[in-house]
Motif scaffolding. Structure first.
Motif, PDB file in Angstrom:
ATOM      1  N   ARG A 128     -22.711   5.095  -6.701  1.00 20.85           N
ATOM      2  CA  ARG A 128     -23.154   5.992  -5.631  1.00 20.85           C
ATOM      3  C   ARG A 128     -23.224   7.433  -6.134  1.00 20.85           C
ATOM      4  O   ARG A 128     -24.178   8.166  -5.840  1.00 20.85           O
ATOM      5  N   LEU A 132     -26.454  10.109  -6.348  1.00 20.33           N
ATOM      6  CA  LEU A 132     -26.392  11.468  -5.805  1.00 20.33           C
ATOM      7  C   LEU A 132     -26.735  12.499  -6.879  1.00 20.33           C
ATOM      8  O   LEU A 132     -27.352  13.532  -6.599  1.00 20.33           O
ATOM      9  N   LYS A 144     -24.495  21.329  -7.450  1.00 16.13           N
ATOM     10  CA  LYS A 144     -24.106  19.965  -7.095  1.00 16.13           C
ATOM     11  C   LYS A 144     -24.227  19.045  -8.302  1.00 16.13           C
ATOM     12  O   LYS A 144     -23.361  18.196  -8.551  1.00 16.13           O
ATOM     13  N   ARG A 174     -16.705  22.023  -0.343  1.00 16.06           N
ATOM     14  CA  ARG A 174     -16.436  21.648   1.049  1.00 16.06           C
ATOM     15  C   ARG A 174     -17.521  20.716   1.596  1.00 16.06           C
ATOM     16  O   ARG A 174     -17.227  19.789   2.353  1.00 16.06           O
ATOM     17  N   ARG A 175     -18.786  20.932   1.212  1.00 14.44           N
ATOM     18  CA  ARG A 175     -19.885  20.067   1.688  1.00 14.44           C
ATOM     19  C   ARG A 175     -19.676  18.630   1.211  1.00 14.44           C
ATOM     20  O   ARG A 175     -19.819  17.677   1.993  1.00 14.44           O
ATOM     21  N   PHE A 176     -19.302  18.464  -0.078  1.00 15.73           N
ATOM     22  CA  PHE A 176     -19.047  17.126  -0.602  1.00 15.73           C
ATOM     23  C   PHE A 176     -17.826  16.491   0.067  1.00 15.73           C
ATOM     24  O   PHE A 176     -17.779  15.273   0.268  1.00 15.73           O
ATOM     25  N   GLU A 177     -16.816  17.341   0.403  1.00 16.35           N
ATOM     26  CA  GLU A 177     -15.626  16.809   1.100  1.00 16.35           C
ATOM     27  C   GLU A 177     -16.028  16.289   2.482  1.00 16.35           C
ATOM     28  O   GLU A 177     -15.594  15.206   2.901  1.00 16.35           O
ATOM     29  N   GLU A 178     -16.810  17.059   3.201  1.00 20.19           N
ATOM     30  CA  GLU A 178     -17.244  16.655   4.544  1.00 20.19           C
ATOM     31  C   GLU A 178     -18.051  15.360   4.506  1.00 20.19           C
ATOM     32  O   GLU A 178     -17.975  14.534   5.423  1.00 20.19           O
ATOM     33  N   GLU A 179     -18.820  15.173   3.417  1.00 17.79           N
ATOM     34  CA  GLU A 179     -19.631  13.962   3.288  1.00 17.79           C
ATOM     35  C   GLU A 179     -18.827  12.790   2.728  1.00 17.79           C
ATOM     36  O   GLU A 179     -19.359  11.683   2.594  1.00 17.79           O
ATOM     37  N   GLY A 180     -17.568  13.054   2.355  1.00 14.98           N
ATOM     38  CA  GLY A 180     -16.717  11.981   1.837  1.00 14.98           C
ATOM     39  C   GLY A 180     -16.983  11.641   0.387  1.00 14.98           C
ATOM     40  O   GLY A 180     -16.519  10.603  -0.102  1.00 14.98           O
ATOM     41  N   VAL A 181     -17.735  12.502  -0.325  1.00 15.35           N
ATOM     42  CA  VAL A 181     -18.060  12.231  -1.728  1.00 15.35           C
ATOM     43  C   VAL A 181     -16.854  12.492  -2.629  1.00 15.35           C
ATOM     44  O   VAL A 181     -16.629  11.794  -3.613  1.00 15.35           O
TER      45      VAL A 181
END
Length: 743
Positions: A128, A132, A144, A174-181
């Motif tokens: 996955r 990405l 990213k 933080r964006r990757f954390e919110e997406e669970g990555v």
């Protein structure tokens, strides 16, 4: 328990007692001995801090008069029960307040915020993450893409420092954390004073037959239940450290810890390197040059059991290990192990108290043991093991004594004798290294003759008289004084004066005589930062300098294989210090200095410059003959009634009012002379070596007796007298048992 006993956190003699408070319901079951607490104090209920020293089920006072504890000090560091017991012993033995003793055994008293290591962890399957990454590259989302590529290359983990180097910003993470990555993991990062620069070595040095016999002998005595102090006496370069490490390894295998005391911070880097090579990352260090955060982190690591060996000067003795198996005191003869502030404790005695309490071994190591330690070893009170030869191919250096009186007669007024200057020239041509030693300790105004070499001494105490600003010569033991003589009392020569020299002067002379020589200087002025010791010694060890000029910190324990010449510029500076231990200190320093030469494959040489070449301390040091020195020194101690033949107690009085101080000192002197103990000798009162300091006047009284318990009994009587008698409010009194320095 409904009541708690506390010591108030203020170093004042009038408050040197336990106060009792009631434990509130909210704190029951939460308090422990050594815990810092808050409470109301005095008539005005001032908020105060202190330490818990005990508990009680029933009150010692009417319950209605007992106030309630306020709370626990947030961020305070708790003292362990063993350290509280040590503080109580210090207070009784050395005469400080209990609070002063508690602060001494708690070198770390306040929590320091820890450093946090943050790690970014991949939270999705690698497949996955790969998709990405392709998507980020297609959309030109460079940050990213850098983050995902780094996570994939790093096995799914990326440190915060690596993320910063890749210029990954907070919003991207933080964006990757919110997406669970990804997810963030945080853990405490202990501050490491050496930054992990020393690595464990796979090779363990093989002990020589003598080293093995010493280690086995100490261990066998201990296993038979002979829990006494052991003296490991070994000539310089005999490999005492390998014996220490062998004994420590056996204790670590039993799940116990080790404390290694060293006299100088300057020795820390070299000592830690050797122990890390043997025991890896479970070695740490504690000393005053560390930051508050570094000290606190080592304290926590020790308390949590993640350290096996703690190394440092005398404060390292108070490491909060739960199970101590062995305490090593290297260079045990050093005066640095005696505190010069209240409580004036001796680290060797404090270590013996802890070792007995914890059932641990105590090993004192030295090439030149203190006379007191040697005396106890010869009496059989201490175990005694000896190493008589250097390890490997190294041999003891050749030593030459140069008579500076003859140099003066020959017209040589230089700092360097002709012999030392020629030897330096020879070594520089051979690209070998040189150490030049000047012992500035004891440079307190003694007066000596350049013609006959003799110093002006007190006829009653056999120590040198000190030159004062008013032109008088004084004894700081009994108060005897005379005017400064115009000629030598022994030979009549006019060449009599105070002795003055310095490391900067020596450095300038080296550069003048040998302009091409690369010179390093190591003294107080050049070692004011915690890194400076290691930087100077490392540079010299790498061969970046030809000559190292320094004070006593350069002659203790250092091992430089390319040093083939040691020059002792002026042995008389320590020989004529106004102190009954002057000859002992001179012998020890000269022996240690001489021992720095020839520690590798190349032969070593030492040159000792002195105006008194016939003195037994200098002769014995040149011959590296401890036995000859000890026999002579003990005769002198016996004749004069000094330790270890007799015990000595210093009573130090200070006050801002000179008249009040003199009146109290005379009163105390008369009271001591009225004591009925047979054999008690009282010397003084006299002016202290430093008569006035920061507008505070100082006087001293010395008491001698053959038994320590008699002197401790006299001390307790004096303490009770000062507690109950008027007139002592503005006069402070401290006690110093077997003092190492003139007050």
């Amino acid at each position: 328990m409904d009541y708690v006993n506390v010591i108030v956190d203020i170093s004042h003699e009038k408050l040197d007692r336990v106060f009792q408070y009631r434990i509130p319901e909210a704190l029951k079951g939460k308090l422990e001995a050594g815990m810092p607490v808050r409470f109301p104090f005095g008539r005005g209920d001032r908020p105060m801090k202190g330490y818990v020293v005990g508990f009680a089920g029933t009150p010692d006072y009417p319950p209605e008069k007992i106030k309630e504890l306020t709370g626990i000090v947030e961020g305070g560091v708790q003292a362990e029960s063993r350290l509280i017991a040590l503080a109580a012993w210090m207070r009784e033995t050395y005469g400080s307040t209990m609070n002063q003793a508690l602060k001494t055994v708690l070198p770390v008293r306040q929590q320091v915020a820890g450093k946090q290591d943050r790690t970014l962890c991949l939270n999705v399957p690698k497949e996955r993450a790969g998709l990405l990454l392709e998507e980020a590259l297609q959309k030109n989302h460079r940050a990213k893409a850098r983050l995902l590529a780094a996570l994939l290359d790093g096995g799914g983990r990326l440190s915060g420092q690596e993320a910063a180097r890749l210029r990954i910003t907070g919003p991207v993470i933080r964006r990757f954390e919110e997406e669970g990555v990804l997810r963030r993991e945080t853990q405490t990062a202990y501050r490491n004073p050496f930054g992990g620069q020393f690595q464990r070595s796979a090779a363990i040095p093989q002990l020589t037959e003598g080293q093995r016999a010493a280690a086995d002998g100490i261990r066998e005595d201990y296993e038979r239940g002979v829990h006494r102090t052991f003296l490991l006496e070994g000539v310089t370069g005999s490999g005492k450290t390998e014996v220490y490490m062998e004994l420590i390894a056996r204790e670590i295998a039993r799940g116990r810890k080790a404390i290694v005391l060293i006299p100088e911070i300057a020795l820390t880097v070299q000592t830690v390197r050797r122990f890390c090579e043997r025991f890896g990352e479970r070695v740490s260090v504690m000393h005053s040059r560390l930051s508050e955060g570094e000290r606190y982190d080592q304290f926590v690591r020790a308390r949590e059991g993640s350290i096996d060996v703690m190394i440092g000067p005398r404060s390292a003795l108070f490491t909060p290990f739960s199970q101590i198996g062995i305490i090593i005191i290297d260079e045990e003869h050093e005066g640095a192990y005696k505190s010069e502030t209240a409580p004036r404790y001796d680290a060797r005695e404090a270590a013996a108290f802890l070792a007995e309490r914890d059932g641990a071994m105590l090993v004192l190591g030295s090439a030149t043991p203190s006379v007191e330690t040697a005396y106890r070893a010869r009496e059989g009170r201490y175990g005694w093991r000896r190493l008589t030869g250097r390890i490997g191919r190294a041999v003891l250096p050749q030593v030459e004594i140069v008579d500076l009186r003859q140099e003066l007669k020959a017209g040589n007024r230089s700092i360097f004798s002709r012999r030392l200057a020629a030897a330096m020239d020879d070594r520089l041509k051979k690209r070998e290294q040189i150490m030049l030693f000047l012992n500035r300790r004891g440079l307190s105004g003694f007066v000596s003759c350049r013609s006959c070499g003799k110093a002006v001494k007190c006829p009653h105490c056999d120590v040198t008289l000190s030159l004062h600003g008013d032109g008088s010569l004084r004894c700081h033991y009994c108060g005897y004084r005379i005017p400064m003589p115009e000629s030598c009392p022994a030979c009549g020569s006019p060449y009599i004066s105070g002795f003055r020299a310095g490391t900067q002067q020596i450095e300038r002379e080296v550069r003048r005589l040998f302009p091409a020589a690369r010179v390093l200087r190591m003294d107080y002025d050049t070692t004011r930062t915690k890194e400076s010791y290691g930087q100077i010694l490392t540079a010299f060890g790498r061969g970046e300098a030809d000559v190292l000029v320094g004070t006593q910190m350069i002659v203790k324990g250092h091992d430089f294989p390319n040093v083939t010449l040691v020059g002792v510029v002026a042995a008389d500076i320590s020989l004529y210090a106004p102190d009954y231990r002057a000859a002992e200190r001179t012998f020890q320093l000269l022996t240690q200095a001489v021992g720095r030469a020839g520690r590798g494959a190349k032969a070593g040489e030492a040159v000792i410059q002195t105006y008194m070449p016939e003195h037994y301390a200098i002769q014995a040091a040149a011959a590296q003959d401890y036995g000859a020195f000890y026999d002579q020194e003990l005769l002198y101690r016996g004749l004069m009634g000094y330790p270890p033949v007799q015990e000595l107690l210093g009573v130090y009085l200070t006050a801002p009012d000179e008249d009040a101080l003199s009146e109290r000192a005379e009163l105390l002197g008369r009271a001591l002379r009225a004591e009925t103990a047979t054999g008690l000798q009282v010397i003084g009162p006299a002016d202290a070596a430093l008569t006035k300091k920061n507008d505070i006047y100082r006087k001293v009284i010395y008491i001698k007796h053959g038994r320590k318990e008699i002197l401790l009994g006299v001390k307790k009587k004096l303490e009770r007298r000062m507690e109950t008698e008027d007139g002592w409010t503005n006069v402070r009194v401290q006690f110093d048992y077997n003092p190492m320095q003139a007050f």
